[in-house]
Write a protein that holds these residues in place. Structure first.
Motif, PDB file in Angstrom:
ATOM      1  N   ASP A   1       0.857  -1.185   0.000  1.00 48.76           N
ATOM      2  CA  ASP A   1       0.000   0.000   0.000  1.00 48.76           C
ATOM      3  C   ASP A   1       0.898   1.240   0.000  1.00 48.76           C
ATOM      4  N   ASP A   2       0.855   1.989  -1.089  1.00 48.16           N
ATOM      5  CA  ASP A   2       1.716   3.168  -1.223  1.00 48.16           C
ATOM      6  C   ASP A   2       1.426   4.232  -0.171  1.00 48.16           C
ATOM      7  N   LYS A   3       0.155   4.410   0.153  1.00 51.33           N
ATOM      8  CA  LYS A   3      -0.235   5.489   1.057  1.00 51.33           C
ATOM      9  C   LYS A   3       0.146   5.206   2.506  1.00 51.33           C
ATOM     10  N   SER A   4      -0.122   3.983   2.958  1.00 52.51           N
ATOM     11  CA  SER A   4       0.152   3.647   4.362  1.00 52.51           C
ATOM     12  C   SER A   4       1.529   3.026   4.562  1.00 52.51           C
ATOM     13  N   HIS A   5       2.229   2.740   3.451  1.00 55.16           N
ATOM     14  CA  HIS A   5       3.552   2.102   3.504  1.00 55.16           C
ATOM     15  C   HIS A   5       3.493   0.767   4.248  1.00 55.16           C
ATOM     16  N   VAL A   6       2.460   0.004   3.933  1.00 53.22           N
ATOM     17  CA  VAL A   6       2.265  -1.299   4.571  1.00 53.22           C
ATOM     18  C   VAL A   6       2.388  -2.417   3.541  1.00 53.22           C
ATOM     19  N   LEU A   7       3.139  -3.433   3.927  1.00 56.22           N
ATOM     20  CA  LEU A   7       3.268  -4.648   3.124  1.00 56.22           C
ATOM     21  C   LEU A   7       2.350  -5.702   3.730  1.00 56.22           C
ATOM     22  N   HIS A   8       1.437  -6.218   2.916  1.00 57.65           N
ATOM     23  CA  HIS A   8       0.492  -7.232   3.379  1.00 57.65           C
ATOM     24  C   HIS A   8       0.780  -8.536   2.647  1.00 57.65           C
ATOM     25  N   VAL A   9       1.026  -9.595   3.406  1.00 56.08           N
ATOM     26  CA  VAL A   9       1.262 -10.905   2.790  1.00 56.08           C
ATOM     27  C   VAL A   9       0.238 -11.893   3.331  1.00 56.08           C
ATOM     28  N   ILE A  10      -0.250 -12.756   2.450  1.00 56.98           N
ATOM     29  CA  ILE A  10      -1.253 -13.745   2.840  1.00 56.98           C
ATOM     30  C   ILE A  10      -0.905 -15.095   2.225  1.00 56.98           C
ATOM     31  N   ASN A  11      -0.955 -16.124   3.048  1.00 58.44           N
ATOM     32  CA  ASN A  11      -0.623 -17.478   2.610  1.00 58.44           C
ATOM     33  C   ASN A  11      -1.799 -18.050   1.807  1.00 58.44           C
ATOM     34  N   ILE A  12      -1.621 -18.172   0.493  1.00 59.18           N
ATOM     35  CA  ILE A  12      -2.728 -18.585  -0.373  1.00 59.18           C
ATOM     36  C   ILE A  12      -2.669 -20.055  -0.779  1.00 59.18           C
ATOM     37  N   ALA A  13      -1.495 -20.682  -0.612  1.00 63.66           N
ATOM     38  CA  ALA A  13      -1.371 -22.080  -1.040  1.00 63.66           C
ATOM     39  C   ALA A  13      -0.073 -22.677  -0.509  1.00 63.66           C
ATOM     40  N   LYS A  14       0.067 -23.987  -0.727  1.00 60.70           N
ATOM     41  CA  LYS A  14       1.314 -24.661  -0.363  1.00 60.70           C
ATOM     42  C   LYS A  14       1.640 -25.725  -1.400  1.00 60.70           C
ATOM     43  N   GLN A  15       2.910 -25.730  -1.807  1.00 63.91           N
ATOM     44  CA  GLN A  15       3.395 -26.728  -2.761  1.00 63.91           C
ATOM     45  C   GLN A  15       3.802 -27.981  -1.987  1.00 63.91           C
ATOM     46  N   THR A  16       3.184 -29.114  -2.318  1.00 68.74           N
ATOM     47  CA  THR A  16       3.503 -30.379  -1.661  1.00 68.74           C
ATOM     48  C   THR A  16       3.893 -31.411  -2.714  1.00 68.74           C
ATOM     49  N   GLU A  17       4.197 -32.611  -2.255  1.00 66.44           N
ATOM     50  CA  GLU A  17       4.542 -33.689  -3.181  1.00 66.44           C
ATOM     51  C   GLU A  17       3.369 -34.041  -4.088  1.00 66.44           C
ATOM     52  N   ASN A  18       2.168 -33.766  -3.605  1.00 68.15           N
ATOM     53  CA  ASN A  18       0.963 -34.090  -4.376  1.00 68.15           C
ATOM     54  C   ASN A  18       0.482 -32.942  -5.258  1.00 68.15           C
ATOM     55  N   GLY A  19       1.234 -31.848  -5.258  1.00 71.15           N
ATOM     56  CA  GLY A  19       0.840 -30.690  -6.054  1.00 71.15           C
ATOM     57  C   GLY A  19       0.598 -29.470  -5.187  1.00 71.15           C
ATOM     58  N   VAL A  20      -0.100 -28.502  -5.738  1.00 74.94           N
ATOM     59  CA  VAL A  20      -0.371 -27.257  -5.018  1.00 74.94           C
ATOM     60  C   VAL A  20      -1.721 -27.353  -4.315  1.00 74.94           C
TER      61      VAL A  20
ATOM     62  N   LYS B   1      -4.485 -25.296  -2.434  1.00 76.77           N
ATOM     63  CA  LYS B   1      -4.978 -23.945  -2.177  1.00 76.77           C
ATOM     64  C   LYS B   1      -5.492 -23.824  -0.744  1.00 76.77           C
ATOM     65  N   ILE B   2      -5.268 -22.663  -0.161  1.00 76.43           N
ATOM     66  CA  ILE B   2      -5.779 -22.376   1.181  1.00 76.43           C
ATOM     67  C   ILE B   2      -6.867 -21.319   1.031  1.00 76.43           C
ATOM     68  N   GLU B   3      -8.086 -21.702   1.309  1.00 76.01           N
ATOM     69  CA  GLU B   3      -9.217 -20.804   1.082  1.00 76.01           C
ATOM     70  C   GLU B   3      -9.863 -20.306   2.372  1.00 76.01           C
ATOM     71  N   ASN B   4      -9.519 -20.936   3.493  1.00 76.24           N
ATOM     72  CA  ASN B   4     -10.100 -20.525   4.775  1.00 76.24           C
ATOM     73  C   ASN B   4      -9.006 -20.360   5.825  1.00 76.24           C
ATOM     74  N   GLU B   5      -9.201 -19.377   6.701  1.00 75.83           N
ATOM     75  CA  GLU B   5      -8.279 -19.122   7.810  1.00 75.83           C
ATOM     76  C   GLU B   5      -6.829 -18.984   7.330  1.00 75.83           C
ATOM     77  N   ASN B   6      -6.649 -18.212   6.267  1.00 75.26           N
ATOM     78  CA  ASN B   6      -5.307 -17.981   5.725  1.00 75.26           C
ATOM     79  C   ASN B   6      -4.454 -17.191   6.707  1.00 75.26           C
ATOM     80  N   LEU B   7      -3.197 -17.581   6.837  1.00 75.61           N
ATOM     81  CA  LEU B   7      -2.267 -16.809   7.654  1.00 75.61           C
ATOM     82  C   LEU B   7      -1.986 -15.485   6.957  1.00 75.61           C
TER      83      LEU B   7
END
Length: 205
Positions: A171-190, A192-198
């Motif tokens: 966010d340019d105005k507030s100078h805030v970096l927001h990161v959200i965990n949307i998925a994880k790469q595993t041996e079985n593929g990717v 997706k994390i759709e609920n209670e994301n970190l």
């Protein structure tokens, strides 16, 4: 009589197939033209989304191939812009926005502050003791963008060595970096994390 009947059925199926192909081509052309219009207005995020859609409708034709090229170009452009904003040191303020009251209280009770230092190809995580100001490196990660496929419009996600995939916005105005965990790469593929994301919020130092 039977031959005429089967010929009629085949003809009807052929007409239906051609109609579907024609509808797809028109839809693709519409998305492509909208993407070009957004691109000319420097609305690169929406242009990327639209080129991505156009490339997936009929990837083998000329518009599909041209759209793929535009997707690649825009990803590079948007990542470069995001990187310019993200370079530097960021202080963790918590898992809630800066204006959240609980975040401020939690920060005051901590013995150490957590930081990330972002360069063009590395992400350094470290802690700093509030009293002694001694820094302790937690881990260093290569800055690797996540690319599911060429036509994917996701440009601001990075993948860490543990397989976690984080989408990042600045966010340019507030100078805030927001990161959200949307998925994880595993041996079985990717996965997706759709609920209670970190989530993590960082303030530019």
């Amino acid at each position: 009589m039977r031959k005429k009947y089967f010929t009629l059925i085949i003809l009807l199926f052929a007409i239906k197939s051609f109609a579907q192909i024609d509808a797809k081509a028109k839809f693709q052309k519409n998305k492509y033209e909208l993407a070009v219009a957004c691109y000319k207005k420097s609305d690169f995020v929406n242009a990327l989304d639209l080129f991505s859609v156009a490339s997936k409708i009929k990837p083998e034709n000329e518009l599909g191939q041209e759209s793929i090229k535009k997707v690649d170009t825009l990803k590079c452009l948007l990542r470069k812009d995001m990187m310019q904003k993200a370079l530097g040191t960021w202080k963790l303020i918590g898992d809630k926005p800066l204006w959240a009251v609980k975040t401020t209280k939690d920060s005051q009770n901590k013995l150490v502050d957590e930081f990330v230092e972002i360069s063009e190809n590395k992400i350094l995580f470290y802690e700093q003791d509030k009293k002694t100001l001694v820094k302790k490196i937690i881990k260093t990660e290569n800055l690797v963008y996540y690319n599911k496929d060429k036509s994917d419009s996701l440009f601001s996600a990075v993948i860490l060595s543990d397989g976690t995939i984080w989408n990042c916005t600045v966010d340019d105005k507030s100078h805030v970096l927001h990161v959200i965990n949307i998925a994880k790469q595993t041996e079985n593929g990717v996965e997706k994390i759709e609920n209670e994301n970190l989530e993590r919020y960082y303030l530019k130092m």
